[in-house]
Design an enzyme around this catalytic site. Structure first.
Site, short mmCIF file in Angstrom:
data_model
loop_
_atom_site.label_atom_id
_atom_site.label_comp_id
_atom_site.label_asym_id
_atom_site.label_seq_id
_atom_site.Cartn_x
_atom_site.Cartn_y
_atom_site.Cartn_z
N CYS B 78 0.94 -1.16 0.04
CA CYS B 78 -0.03 -0.01 -0.10
C CYS B 78 0.94 1.18 0.03
CB CYS B 78 -0.80 0.15 1.22
SG CYS B 78 -1.81 1.54 1.54
N VAL B 79 0.44 2.09 -0.86
CA VAL B 79 1.31 3.32 -1.03
C VAL B 79 1.53 4.37 0.23
CG1 VAL B 79 -0.10 4.71 -2.32
CG2 VAL B 79 1.92 5.30 -2.60
#
Lengths: 130, 119
Positions: B78-79
């Site tokens: 997840c960024v």
């Protein structure tokens, strides 16, 4: 956004439930879980949110986080309504054990007994807990 | 069955990632499909190739990476969770890539079961 198009085309709507069981500060779970909830809602899924155990403190009115040097993110829960997240359940036993009532919370919620919550949970497609 | 896997803890403080790895490996051995493995919260630390466990410890970053290569797994970090923890493209182990939380929602939609591993 590319992803949004992808989902929009598929048109599949599933029932996503997010179970919040941890206090709002002390660990990052509550904040990052809220980010997950908002994304699921943005993708037009059928989202419901549960607050249980110390998770009920996430919704407590009047949070003052200055002394712990953290951002008070409790106002963000009010955005759930804008994202059409309207199924918000708080476990009755958890609330009572902490001397709280629905009036103490920053958003309107449905207070549900643990036994009834079980049935709501069983009806979901995806349950995410943190 | 088609599984989505969510890993919410890093490789050391909790057992969650080990259990997720064993589950994923066992599911693949039984002929199931893994739609995606999504790393969230401290789970993003599973993608850090700079991690150097002691030589007699298992190396979970490498194990995930190898399993990913072997089975062509979609290992997504997840960024938002990654950036705040300093996990960036230049330190990603082979096979991992960074993307948005939408990938997790998509996995919830596409998979028959989304299995969450966390504390």
């Amino acid at each position: 956004m590319h992803e949004e198009d992808e989902f929009g085309e598929s048109g599949v709507v599933k029932r996503f439930m997010y179970v919040n069981r941890k206090a709002p500060y002390g660990t990052i779970y509550a904040l990052e879980c809220l980010e997950m909830i908002l994304i699921a809602a943005a993708f037009d899924q059928d989202v419901s949110v549960v607050f249980a155990d110390d998770g009920v403190y996430q919704l407590k009115k009047g949070q003052d986080t200055k002394a712990v040097n953290m951002k008070n993110f409790s106002p963000t829960y009010r955005a759930l309504d804008d994202y059409d997240v309207e199924k918000i359940y708080v476990e009755k036993e958890s609330l009572e054990a902490r001397g709280l009532s629905a009036d103490d919370l920053v958003i309107p919620v449905e207070v549900v007994a643990a036994a009834d919550l079980v049935e709501i949970m069983a009806a979901q497609d995806v349950v995410l807990s943190s | 069955m088609k599984f989505g896997i969510l890993v919410n803890e890093g490789p050391f403080t909790h057992q969650a990632s080990d259990t997720a790895y064993q589950f994923t490996k066992a599911a693949l051995e039984k002929g199931h499909e893994i739609h995606r493995v999504f790393f969230y919260h401290d789970g993003v630390n599973n993608a850090n190739k700079l991690s150097e466990p002691q030589s007699d410890d298992r190396n979970l970053v490498r194990l995930w990476s190898d399993l990913g290569k072997e089975h062509d797994l979609d290992l997504v970090v997840c960024v938002a969770a990654a950036l705040r923890r300093g996990i960036k493209d230049e330190i990603l182990a082979e096979g991992f890539h960074i993307s948005g939380l939408g990938q997790l929602i998509e996995s919830g939609i596409q998979a028959d079961r989304l299995v969450v591993f966390g504390d």
